[in-house]
Design a protein around this motif. Structure first.
Motif, PDB file in Angstrom:
ATOM      1  N   UNK A  39      40.747  51.601  44.016  1.00 19.01           N
ATOM      2  CA  UNK A  39      39.292  51.555  43.916  1.00 19.01           C
ATOM      3  C   UNK A  39      38.704  51.299  45.301  1.00 19.01           C
ATOM      4  N   UNK A  40      38.224  52.346  45.942  1.00 16.16           N
ATOM      5  CA  UNK A  40      37.546  52.209  47.222  1.00 16.16           C
ATOM      6  C   UNK A  40      36.062  52.056  46.947  1.00 16.16           C
ATOM      7  N   UNK A  41      35.502  50.945  47.406  1.00 11.95           N
ATOM      8  CA  UNK A  41      34.115  50.635  47.085  1.00 11.95           C
ATOM      9  C   UNK A  41      33.348  50.273  48.344  1.00 11.95           C
TER      10      UNK A  41
ATOM     11  N   UNK B 285      40.544  47.203  44.904  1.00 12.19           N
ATOM     12  CA  UNK B 285      41.037  47.396  43.545  1.00 12.19           C
ATOM     13  C   UNK B 285      41.252  46.076  42.824  1.00 12.19           C
ATOM     14  N   UNK B 286      42.010  45.164  43.450  1.00  9.06           N
ATOM     15  CA  UNK B 286      42.281  43.883  42.801  1.00  9.06           C
ATOM     16  C   UNK B 286      41.000  43.072  42.631  1.00  9.06           C
ATOM     17  N   UNK B 287      40.180  43.066  43.660  1.00  5.88           N
ATOM     18  CA  UNK B 287      38.933  42.307  43.591  1.00  5.88           C
ATOM     19  C   UNK B 287      38.017  42.884  42.522  1.00  5.88           C
TER      20      UNK B 287
ATOM     21  N   UNK C  45      44.338  34.705  33.649  1.00  5.08           N
ATOM     22  CA  UNK C  45      44.916  34.732  32.306  1.00  5.08           C
ATOM     23  C   UNK C  45      44.466  35.968  31.540  1.00  5.08           C
ATOM     24  N   UNK C  46      43.191  36.323  31.697  1.00  6.35           N
ATOM     25  CA  UNK C  46      42.658  37.498  31.008  1.00  6.35           C
ATOM     26  C   UNK C  46      43.301  38.771  31.540  1.00  6.35           C
ATOM     27  N   UNK C  47      43.451  38.873  32.874  1.00  5.77           N
ATOM     28  CA  UNK C  47      44.069  40.062  33.464  1.00  5.77           C
ATOM     29  C   UNK C  47      45.517  40.233  33.006  1.00  5.77           C
TER      30      UNK C  47
END
Length: 430
Positions: A284-286, A392-394, A164-166
């Motif tokens: 976002x590659x982490x 990225x999504x995570x 909901x926040x996203x």
């Protein structure tokens, strides 16, 4: 008799880490009890000391002091709340070891760009002995762990709340891509003639061409920019696109890291922006680490020292060949991972508390860490693997969860503080 880290020193432990002035309490035969708090007391000397420190802090900010009776009441109430939390920590068996305390003092000194000896000298100049400061830091660490155990652990954020926040406008703004920027400003005075405008535009284009040919942006900013940040190489820090004036807000997303915009005419003159760094956004590659751990929590029936000894015994048993997963299922007090042999699966290091992250990062793959302390208790961990992944999504979900968790924690903390104050026996003697 309990005192806690004063408001002037508390930022050293929470992130700002600035040295403040302290005044040493004068112990006199006239010292007396000003409040009874459950099984403890607050003394006049404690109140006087904290009042001096608060006055110094307010005066340094240039703010007017409130009426004396109002200030006294506020400070006494703060001391009472702190005393209640310290008593909870004592009953819960929370202890700060000398090693942890020494590390904390070293961190404070380091973040103030000092050696430990220099930090001690600075405290002495401000009227506080190193032993006094050390004791205050210890008590603040106790309070922090009490809050972690009584408040933070009961804050829960559901998956639906995150989604909901996203999807909300607020979430999209807070989690949008950010840019670390620098600028060069060629000023144009109000009411400038067309000739002046042309000259400024030509100067901006000349600088732009130099930059495209490899000139150093920071050096040109220092020598040519009229911005108030010129001496910092034009550095203006992190900004979201929505925080930038038009047309930069719409054009910045197409600028690569290290590249610059063409000169843009603004009311103040011609501006050239450079994108120094990006973070957030859709890609976002982490780095992730596959880790498992055993968590042991001090409690009313097991002190911190006894918990440390048990962690050491489990560490020795694993080193001697016993199965990590079996011992984790039997002993670990982390309900989320114990049933899985302590396995935390693949995890983003940034989602972990600093103490756990630091040990994990310094432990080679396939190796076992020695027992260490975090706000949750004593750990033994094993690194099973490392990888880089597009998360990225995570990552956005973790950011959203952290925003919501912080918001809930603040609300929960205030409710809890009111609760323990209402439940405590307090008799004010002033």
């Amino acid at each position: 008799m309990k005192t806690t880290l004063c408001n002037a020193l508390r930022p050293l432990m929470l992130g700002a880490l600035l040295i403040s002035s302290f005044a040493r309490a004068d112990v006199t035969p006239l010292d007396r009890v000003v409040a009874i708090v459950d099984n403890d007391v607050v003394m006049q000397s404690q109140l006087d000391q904290r009042l001096r420190e608060v006055r110094q802090t307010i005066q340094k900010r240039g703010a007017p002091l409130p009426p004396e009776h109002v200030l006294t009441q506020q400070v006494l109430e703060r001391l009472i709340i702190e005393d209640i939390q310290l008593q909870i920590g004592e009953r819960s068996g929370i202890r700060i070891t000398d090693e942890e305390l020494n590390q904390a003092m070293g961190t404070i000194a380091q973040r103030n760009h000092m050696t430990l000896d220099q930090f001690q000298a600075a405290l002495t100049r401000d009227g506080l002995s190193y032993d006094d400061a050390r004791e205050q830091v210890r008590r603040e660490m106790v309070i922090s762990r009490v809050r972690q155990r009584r408040v933070a652990e009961r804050v829960q954020v559901s998956e639906q709340e995150v989604q909901n926040f996203l999807a909300s406008d607020l979430g999209k703004i807070q989690l949008s891509e950010e840019y670390r920027l620098a600028n060069i400003l060629i000023p144009v005075p109000d009411g400038a003639s067309s000739q002046t405008l042309q000259a400024a535009g030509k100067q901006a284009q000349d600088i732009y061409q130099q930059l495209k040919q490899g000139a150093d942006f920071n050096q040109l900013a220092i020598s040519r920019s009229a911005g108030d940040n010129a001496l910092e190489g034009g550095e203006i820090g992190w900004r979201k696109a929505a925080q930038l004036p038009s047309p930069f807000d719409s054009m910045i997303s197409s600028i690569a890291v290290g590249d610059v915009t063409e000169p843009v005419r603004t009311p103040g003159g011609f501006i050239i922006l450079k994108v120094e760094e990006k973070r957030g956004g859709s890609k976002m590659v982490r780095d992730e680490v596959h880790v498992r751990h055993i968590l042991l929590k001090p409690s009313e029936i097991r002190s911190d020292e006894e918990t440390q000894k048990l962690a050491q015994k489990l560490y020795d048993r694993i080193k001697s060949g016993e199965d990590f997963g079996t011992l984790a299922k039997q002993f670990s007090e982390d309900p989320g991972s114990a049933l899985h042999g302590g396995d935390l699966n693949w995890i983003d290091p940034e989602a972990l508390v600093p103490e756990f992250r630091e040990v994990m990062n310094n432990t080679p793959q396939g190796q076992l860490s020695k027992p260490f302390r975090s706000p949750f208790g004593w750990h033994v961990l094993e690194v099973l693997g490392r990888r880089a992944t597009d998360s990225s999504d995570k990552f956005r979900e973790q950011q959203a969860a952290q925003v919501l968790r912080n918001r809930k924690y603040d609300e929960e903390l205030q409710a809890w503080l009111r609760q323990i104050r209402d439940e405590a026996y307090v008799e004010i003697k002033l």
